[in-house]
Design a protein around this motif. Structure first.
Motif, PDB file in Angstrom:
ATOM      1  N   ALA A 175       1.078  -9.236   5.217  1.00  0.00           N
ATOM      2  CA  ALA A 175       1.441  -7.953   5.814  1.00  0.00           C
ATOM      3  C   ALA A 175       2.406  -8.229   6.969  1.00  0.00           C
ATOM      4  O   ALA A 175       2.064  -8.940   7.910  1.00  0.00           O
ATOM      5  CB  ALA A 175       0.198  -7.226   6.327  1.00  0.00           C
ATOM      6  N   TRP A 204       5.907   0.153  11.382  1.00  0.00           N
ATOM      7  CA  TRP A 204       5.941   0.205   9.931  1.00  0.00           C
ATOM      8  C   TRP A 204       5.565  -1.173   9.385  1.00  0.00           C
ATOM      9  O   TRP A 204       5.691  -2.192  10.084  1.00  0.00           O
ATOM     10  CB  TRP A 204       7.303   0.656   9.406  1.00  0.00           C
ATOM     11  CG  TRP A 204       8.431  -0.310   9.643  1.00  0.00           C
ATOM     12  CD1 TRP A 204       9.051  -0.577  10.824  1.00  0.00           C
ATOM     13  CD2 TRP A 204       9.077  -1.123   8.659  1.00  0.00           C
ATOM     14  NE1 TRP A 204      10.051  -1.517  10.656  1.00  0.00           N
ATOM     15  CE2 TRP A 204      10.087  -1.859   9.330  1.00  0.00           C
ATOM     16  CE3 TRP A 204       8.927  -1.293   7.288  1.00  0.00           C
ATOM     17  CZ2 TRP A 204      10.921  -2.764   8.667  1.00  0.00           C
ATOM     18  CZ3 TRP A 204       9.762  -2.191   6.623  1.00  0.00           C
ATOM     19  CH2 TRP A 204      10.748  -2.908   7.315  1.00  0.00           C
ATOM     20  N   ALA A 205       5.054  -1.202   8.184  1.00  0.00           N
ATOM     21  CA  ALA A 205       4.558  -2.453   7.613  1.00  0.00           C
ATOM     22  C   ALA A 205       4.936  -2.529   6.139  1.00  0.00           C
ATOM     23  O   ALA A 205       5.093  -1.506   5.467  1.00  0.00           O
ATOM     24  CB  ALA A 205       3.034  -2.538   7.773  1.00  0.00           C
ATOM     25  N   TYR A 206       5.095  -3.758   5.665  1.00  0.00           N
ATOM     26  CA  TYR A 206       5.373  -3.946   4.239  1.00  0.00           C
ATOM     27  C   TYR A 206       4.782  -5.276   3.777  1.00  0.00           C
ATOM     28  O   TYR A 206       4.457  -6.156   4.595  1.00  0.00           O
ATOM     29  CB  TYR A 206       6.880  -3.906   3.952  1.00  0.00           C
ATOM     30  CG  TYR A 206       7.662  -5.066   4.536  1.00  0.00           C
ATOM     31  CD1 TYR A 206       7.938  -6.210   3.788  1.00  0.00           C
ATOM     32  CD2 TYR A 206       8.154  -5.008   5.845  1.00  0.00           C
ATOM     33  CE1 TYR A 206       8.659  -7.270   4.329  1.00  0.00           C
ATOM     34  CE2 TYR A 206       8.876  -6.046   6.388  1.00  0.00           C
ATOM     35  CZ  TYR A 206       9.135  -7.184   5.623  1.00  0.00           C
ATOM     36  OH  TYR A 206       9.846  -8.232   6.162  1.00  0.00           O
ATOM     37  N   CYS A 207       4.630  -5.390   2.475  1.00  0.00           N
ATOM     38  CA  CYS A 207       4.098  -6.612   1.868  1.00  0.00           C
ATOM     39  C   CYS A 207       5.200  -7.231   1.024  1.00  0.00           C
ATOM     40  O   CYS A 207       5.600  -6.652   0.004  1.00  0.00           O
ATOM     41  CB  CYS A 207       2.882  -6.289   1.002  1.00  0.00           C
ATOM     42  SG  CYS A 207       2.196  -7.723   0.135  1.00  0.00           S
ATOM     43  N   ASN A 265       4.335  -0.404   1.310  1.00  0.00           N
ATOM     44  CA  ASN A 265       4.675  -0.258   2.721  1.00  0.00           C
ATOM     45  C   ASN A 265       3.762   0.780   3.362  1.00  0.00           C
ATOM     46  O   ASN A 265       3.095   1.563   2.675  1.00  0.00           O
ATOM     47  CB  ASN A 265       6.154   0.131   2.903  1.00  0.00           C
ATOM     48  CG  ASN A 265       6.508   1.363   2.094  1.00  0.00           C
ATOM     49  OD1 ASN A 265       6.089   2.466   2.436  1.00  0.00           O
ATOM     50  ND2 ASN A 265       7.270   1.186   1.021  1.00  0.00           N
ATOM     51  N   GLN A 274       2.933   2.921   7.498  1.00  0.00           N
ATOM     52  CA  GLN A 274       3.408   3.232   8.841  1.00  0.00           C
ATOM     53  C   GLN A 274       2.284   3.872   9.639  1.00  0.00           C
ATOM     54  O   GLN A 274       1.291   4.342   9.078  1.00  0.00           O
ATOM     55  CB  GLN A 274       4.613   4.169   8.784  1.00  0.00           C
ATOM     56  CG  GLN A 274       4.329   5.498   8.108  1.00  0.00           C
ATOM     57  CD  GLN A 274       5.569   6.371   8.022  1.00  0.00           C
ATOM     58  OE1 GLN A 274       6.655   5.976   8.432  1.00  0.00           O
ATOM     59  NE2 GLN A 274       5.408   7.575   7.492  1.00  0.00           N
ATOM     60  N   LEU A 314      -0.717   0.365   4.871  1.00  0.00           N
ATOM     61  CA  LEU A 314      -0.156  -0.635   3.964  1.00  0.00           C
ATOM     62  C   LEU A 314      -1.213  -1.105   2.967  1.00  0.00           C
ATOM     63  O   LEU A 314      -0.949  -1.231   1.775  1.00  0.00           O
ATOM     64  CB  LEU A 314       0.389  -1.824   4.753  1.00  0.00           C
ATOM     65  CG  LEU A 314       0.827  -3.026   3.907  1.00  0.00           C
ATOM     66  CD1 LEU A 314       1.974  -2.649   2.974  1.00  0.00           C
ATOM     67  CD2 LEU A 314       1.222  -4.205   4.796  1.00  0.00           C
TER      68      LEU A 314
END
Length: 220
Positions: free
Chosen positions: A10, A21-24, A31, A33, A44
Motif C-alpha cells: 500500500a 490517497w493510496a494505491y496498490c 486505489n 482516499q 484501499l
C-alpha cells in the motif's frame, strides 16, 4: 509512505487538495482516499478486496474447465483456492469448499465450482486452455490431442461443440487418422506447434493464475 499488506504493498501519499490517497502497485485499479492515512489505507483495502473477489470469479470458469478436462490436478486447484481464501477477508463459500475438499478426482472440484459459478467457456477459450496447459508442460502432446479431439466432437448431443477454428479442426481430423502411429511424424508434430502458437496469438491465453500459482500464500 509504503505499508506491506501481506504480499501486497500500500503506497500512501498526501493529496494536493488535502487528505491522502493510496494505491496498490501490484493490483491495477486498486486505489483509495481519505482525510487521514488510516482512512486512505482502509478504502484501499476495500478496493483490493473487491478486485480480488472479482478476479477469483473471473478465473473460476477457467479452473472449472481445467478440472473437468483433466489439465488441473486436485493439488493445483487446492493451491489456487487456498491463495484466494488467504487473500480475501470474506471469500466466497465455494473457495472455502474447494480448499477443504480432499479428493483424488479433479471432476469433484469441477462440480463444486459449477454449482456456484455456472458460467462456462466457449470453444475457443477451451482450446486456449488446453494448448496453454501443453505449453506450460502440464500435459504432453499425446494428452493434449485427445482432449482437443473430444472438444471437437459434438458431445454430449444436446450441447454440441461449436466454434472450433478450421485450422484446429483440420489438425484433429489428420490426427484421427494417424493417432495410432508411434511416434507421431515429426512434420505433424511441427504443425501442431504452429497451430497451437497461432491459436494463442489469435485468442490469447487463460488467466496466468491457472498455471502460475503464487509461490507464497499470505493474508492481504
Amino acid at each position: 509512505m509504503q505499508v506491506m499488506k501481506g504480499r501486497f504493498t500500500a503506497v500512501i501519499e498526501a493529496a494536493e487538495e488535502g487528505g491522502f490517497w493510496a494505491y496498490c502497485p501490484e493490483i491495477a485499479g486498486a486505489n483509495g482516499q481519505g482525510d487521514t492515512q488510516e482512512e486512505a489505507e482502509a478504502t484501499l483495502n476495500q478496493a483490493i478486496q473487491l478486485l480480488l473477489e472479482s478476479q477469483a470469479l473471473e478465473e473460476a470458469p477457467w479452473m472449472f474447465e481445467a478440472a473437468r478436462l483433466g489439465v488441473a490436478t486436485p493439488e493445483s486447484i487446492i493451491a489456487w483456492s487456498d491463495a484466494k481464501v488467504m487473500d480475501l477477508d470474506r471469500p466466497p463459500f465455494f473457495l472455502i469448499e474447494l480448499s477443504t475438499l480432499r479428493s483424488s478426482d479433479s471432476r469433484n472440484y469441477a462440480s463444486v465450482i459449477q454449482a456456484h459459478v455456472p458460467e462456462t467457456l466457449d470453444a475457443e477459450q477451451r482450446i486456449s486452455l488446453v494448448v496453454t496447459a501443453f505449453d506450460q508442460q502440464v500435459i504432453d502432446l499425446d494428452e493434449a490431442l485427445p482432449i482437443l479431439f473430444r472438444l471437437w466432437l459434438p458431445l454430449p448431443p444436446e450441447k454440441p461443440t461449436s466454434g472450433i477454428p478450421e485450422h484446429v479442426a483440420d489438425l484433429l481430423a489428420e490426427w484421427d487418422i494417424i493417432s495410432d502411429v508411434e511416434p507421431l511424424p515429426e512434420d505433424f508434430v511441427s504443425r501442431c506447434m504452429t497451430v497451437f502458437a497461432h491459436h494463442r496469438e489469435q485468442h490469447g491465453s487463460p488467466p496466468s493464475a491457472i498455471f502460475h500459482l503464487p509461490s507464497t500464500i499470505s493474508s492481504c
